[in-house]
Design a protein around this motif. Sequence first.
Motif, PDB file in Angstrom:
ATOM      1  N   ARG A  44     -12.200   3.165   2.078  1.00 40.12           N
ATOM      2  CA  ARG A  44     -12.878   1.956   1.600  1.00 40.12           C
ATOM      3  C   ARG A  44     -14.029   1.592   2.511  1.00 40.12           C
ATOM      4  O   ARG A  44     -13.827   1.272   3.681  1.00 40.12           O
ATOM      5  CB  ARG A  44     -11.880   0.789   1.595  1.00 40.12           C
ATOM      6  N   GLY A  45     -15.203   1.686   1.998  1.00 41.83           N
ATOM      7  CA  GLY A  45     -16.389   1.200   2.720  1.00 41.83           C
ATOM      8  C   GLY A  45     -16.586   1.822   4.091  1.00 41.83           C
ATOM      9  O   GLY A  45     -16.976   1.137   5.026  1.00 41.83           O
ATOM     10  N   HIS A  87     -21.039   3.012   3.794  1.00 43.54           N
ATOM     11  CA  HIS A  87     -20.114   2.371   2.860  1.00 43.54           C
ATOM     12  C   HIS A  87     -19.592   3.342   1.803  1.00 43.54           C
ATOM     13  O   HIS A  87     -19.861   3.188   0.615  1.00 43.54           O
ATOM     14  CB  HIS A  87     -20.784   1.165   2.189  1.00 43.54           C
ATOM     15  N   ILE A  88     -18.901   4.335   2.263  1.00 42.38           N
ATOM     16  CA  ILE A  88     -18.385   5.343   1.339  1.00 42.38           C
ATOM     17  C   ILE A  88     -17.005   4.928   0.819  1.00 42.38           C
ATOM     18  O   ILE A  88     -16.111   4.586   1.599  1.00 42.38           O
ATOM     19  CB  ILE A  88     -18.318   6.721   2.025  1.00 42.38           C
ATOM     20  N   ASN A  94     -14.406  13.932   9.528  1.00 42.06           N
ATOM     21  CA  ASN A  94     -14.023  13.743  10.922  1.00 42.06           C
ATOM     22  C   ASN A  94     -13.527  12.321  11.166  1.00 42.06           C
ATOM     23  O   ASN A  94     -12.676  12.097  12.018  1.00 42.06           O
ATOM     24  CB  ASN A  94     -15.198  14.062  11.852  1.00 42.06           C
ATOM     25  N   VAL A  95     -14.042  11.376  10.412  1.00 42.23           N
ATOM     26  CA  VAL A  95     -13.518  10.012  10.478  1.00 42.23           C
ATOM     27  C   VAL A  95     -12.089  10.012   9.947  1.00 42.23           C
ATOM     28  O   VAL A  95     -11.173   9.466  10.564  1.00 42.23           O
ATOM     29  CB  VAL A  95     -14.403   9.037   9.669  1.00 42.23           C
ATOM     30  N   LEU A  96     -11.912  10.681   8.822  1.00 49.58           N
ATOM     31  CA  LEU A  96     -10.589  10.734   8.211  1.00 49.58           C
ATOM     32  C   LEU A  96      -9.577  11.388   9.149  1.00 49.58           C
ATOM     33  O   LEU A  96      -8.413  10.991   9.209  1.00 49.58           O
ATOM     34  CB  LEU A  96     -10.669  11.513   6.888  1.00 49.58           C
ATOM     35  N   TYR A  97     -10.035  12.387   9.882  1.00 49.36           N
ATOM     36  CA  TYR A  97      -9.131  13.158  10.716  1.00 49.36           C
ATOM     37  C   TYR A  97      -8.974  12.548  12.107  1.00 49.36           C
ATOM     38  O   TYR A  97      -8.324  13.106  12.971  1.00 49.36           O
ATOM     39  CB  TYR A  97      -9.668  14.588  10.841  1.00 49.36           C
ATOM     40  N   ASP A 154     -17.196   2.737  12.061  1.00 46.84           N
ATOM     41  CA  ASP A 154     -17.705   1.445  12.520  1.00 46.84           C
ATOM     42  C   ASP A 154     -17.253   0.334  11.575  1.00 46.84           C
ATOM     43  O   ASP A 154     -17.026  -0.792  11.984  1.00 46.84           O
ATOM     44  CB  ASP A 154     -19.233   1.474  12.593  1.00 46.84           C
ATOM     45  N   GLU A 155     -17.171   0.694  10.286  1.00 45.77           N
ATOM     46  CA  GLU A 155     -16.676  -0.266   9.304  1.00 45.77           C
ATOM     47  C   GLU A 155     -15.800   0.487   8.322  1.00 45.77           C
ATOM     48  O   GLU A 155     -15.870   1.702   8.213  1.00 45.77           O
ATOM     49  CB  GLU A 155     -17.850  -0.880   8.512  1.00 45.77           C
ATOM     50  N   GLY A 156     -15.020  -0.284   7.590  1.00 41.44           N
ATOM     51  CA  GLY A 156     -14.234   0.326   6.526  1.00 41.44           C
ATOM     52  C   GLY A 156     -12.851   0.728   6.987  1.00 41.44           C
ATOM     53  O   GLY A 156     -12.517   0.643   8.162  1.00 41.44           O
ATOM     54  N   GLU A 157     -12.028   1.113   6.010  1.00 41.79           N
ATOM     55  CA  GLU A 157     -10.665   1.476   6.369  1.00 41.79           C
ATOM     56  C   GLU A 157     -10.160   2.669   5.569  1.00 41.79           C
ATOM     57  O   GLU A 157     -10.676   2.988   4.494  1.00 41.79           O
ATOM     58  CB  GLU A 157      -9.732   0.278   6.193  1.00 41.79           C
ATOM     59  N   ILE A 158      -9.160   3.300   6.152  1.00 39.31           N
ATOM     60  CA  ILE A 158      -8.518   4.451   5.523  1.00 39.31           C
ATOM     61  C   ILE A 158      -7.139   3.997   5.060  1.00 39.31           C
ATOM     62  O   ILE A 158      -6.390   3.395   5.838  1.00 39.31           O
ATOM     63  CB  ILE A 158      -8.359   5.595   6.537  1.00 39.31           C
TER      64      ILE A 158
END
Lengths: 507, 419
Positions: free
Chosen positions: A6-7, A20-21, A46-49, A55-59
Amino acid sequence: MRLELRGITKRFGALVANDHIDLVVEPGEIHCLLGENGAGKSTLMNVLYGLYTADEGEILLDDAVQSFSGPGDAMAAGIGMVHQHFMLVPVFTVAENVMLGHEQVKGGGVLDLDAARARVREISARFGFHVDPDAVVEDLPVGVQQRVEIIKALSRDADVLVFDEPTAVLTPQETDELMGIMRQLRDDGAAIVFITHKLREVREVADKISVVRLGKIVGEASPTATDAELASLMVGRAVSLTVHKDAPVVAETGLTVDNLVVTSETGAVLVDDVSFDVRGGEVLVVAGVQGNGQTELTEALIGLQPNVTGSILLDGKELAGRSVREVLDAGVGFVPEDRTHDGLVGEFTIAENLMLDRADGPPFVRKGALQLAERDRFAREKVAEFDVRTQGIEAAVGRLSGGNQQKVVLARELSRDLRLFVAAQPTRGVDVGSIEFIHKRIVATRDAGVPVVVVSTELDEAVALADRIMVMYRGRVVGIVPATTPRDVLGLMMAGILPQDAEGGAA
Amino acid sequence: MTAGPDTEHEPTQDRWATALQEIASARWTVAVGAVVLAVLVGSVMIAFTDEGVQEASVYFFSRPSDTFAALGDAIGGAYSALFRGSVYNNRAETFAQAIRPLTETLNYATPLIAAGLGVAVAFRAGLFNIGGQGQMLLAAAAAGWVGFGVKGLPFPLHLLLALVAGIAAGAVWAGIAGLLKARTGAHEVIVTIMLNYVGFYLVFYMLSTPGLLRAPGSANPKTPPTAESAQLPHLVGERFTLHWGFVLALLAVVGVWWLLNRSSLGFQFRAVGQNPRAARVAGIDVPRATTIAMLFAGGLVGLAGASQVLGSVTNGFSSDIDAGIGFDAITVALLGGSGPWGVLAAGILFGAFKAGGSTMQVSEGVPDEIVLVVQSLIVLFIAAPPLVRAIFRLPHPGTRKRPGAGDRRRAAKKKEVTA
């Protein structure tokens, strides 16, 4: 497990790599992330892993917000990643590699290899992988090594699997097998993220397609979309994927290679008795899976290989045994496979790189002194001609994108008076827009009557560029066939099967 | 194929080469930061070793102001003495005496600049020239031998011959390392270090053997004085030690600038230094460039050695003529970012340390080893640019650490605009 991003926003300094993906991957679904190099796909993964912190957003996994401080957390939460570059220890066995990082021990701190072996066998049997847990990884073919990576992810009960450009190193057959495995995993309930920039693969396996451009999701596409539609989404404009070329006007003279043998320092035969000829005005594509002697072949042509026997005749002149300088002076243009290491000096400016292979004579050097005015005039002209996107000729080449770097190499090599042009993997790591341009320039060189040798591991490129295709396998020539040869035949040839047998096998 | 920022620029060269590049490309901001930090740490050491501070700190809690006053005295005194000894002596009676320290500084700086250039040229070609000591000794021996041994030549000719002999000897000594590297791949660090020993004992042998370098009738391993006709003339009058060697060093700075930035040879050196693989693919003869770069490097260090025996130490020299300059030159080259102008500035700074150190010791009782400590700290900080950047909050040179994604994206963005 359902994966939701999210974002997600990730910045490197002023640069926004992910903007904001939003992305949802359902269990039992193959979700394709399609985008050019540098679009931000890998950053997102790489953010997911857990390698980068957003910087923003959540998994979210099954609607629960996660916070990963490293790959360990991501793995524990059920995310598995199959990297493009395998993360395996070559001298370890399959079982040892699979247990690496979460070793089980018996009493006294002894590694419980049997448990790991059993785990490998179990997963291997479930998906029909045929992987021997006691095989040493470095002895395995690339496709099998990749399966070890997959087993590794599955052995940690990964429900979300990320495949980061997994087909780059595979033969077409191995690629097809991987597609089969991905479908199997999907049917088994895994949520799969498949990152690629190869359109054919996308349409083959994807259930959903998200196109990433400039760090943003710019659109969703259905697997039934045409290549042209997907490509224009990726690049943001219409792209011509086929290379337009007229029938070759072939000259009498050109390059003739006879019984070329290249051996390594240790005596291993890298190029084994290769003979072929390329006449002026035609493109010979050397196809094959990476590492089957193509690199060494081009290096031998240019004079970079020390142990060469056989003959390399260019317009009747012997090139074998000559120094690189002499070969270049004989009119050979060369685009090396690894441009950052072999083609360019990253810290040098564009102008400096453009004179790199004419560093000791006219027009850029007179009486030992650099002719800066001449060099800069030339550089400005070439930057414009080859459409190098840069702030100026004084920019360091290392700061350019892959495609623009390759244009600099191409501009340098094509601006001499050529009698032979050799390009190894000219479009590797290059964005779609630049690929189109590079292909055009290669065809233009051919049309100018120069013999052209292109090494490519991408079948699409080989078929598009070639007048004839020479397939190499383990240092030998499997066959030289017309560019109209069916893809599956070429694929089998790349696995070492002779053309006549391949045609029988594919029919 | 991935867009990962970290994948494309994996280190492929060995760690020496990477470290070398990191060091050689040190920005001047980092250099200045390193000097400031080193001076600060030096202050702490001065404070700790100062007796006044030690005494006052005993009753720190009753009268802390005493301690601070003592601190100020010690540190301020030490550094102002350093200044008096190296730049301008405000306590002198005449102007000539007042600026004598400056000429001393330039005199000390002369061999440091020349040798520093030698190390810098090698750096730029990707070579670590640790052999300054050996090259200087051989150069001094050759220049000295011509200087006192050759009789009957008139002034400028004799001097010229001696200079050429010194430069050639340095070049040959470094050239050995270059040739071995080019032909056999022997690491130049090992070879130049070993050649230091060989050079030292060779020169020592010649100094101890009558008929070679040893002065006739002398019991010590020392040479005869340099003949007048082979001496570098004084630059600003007889009363100052500063000689024409400094002008030669300045000419060398300009020469090296031209070599590196304007000549075909320098271009090849830099290409080989930055990316030997790409240089080779582009038809540059890497072994040849390596050998020639070492010849140039040795020649410049040779100039330092020659200028010592023909200008500064003209009354005969012994085996300590190199005075550690061969090693200080490495520091100078590092601090100067391996550029000619940087080396000039760094050489003068280090010359000032040498000139001012003794004044500091004599007038303030601060051990002049503190200067060595400061010098060493400078190198230490230069070698750790991230530390200096962090302390001074300097911007990260983003291009090297995060290439990939960012630049491609920027390029892509531009493309979109133009498309």
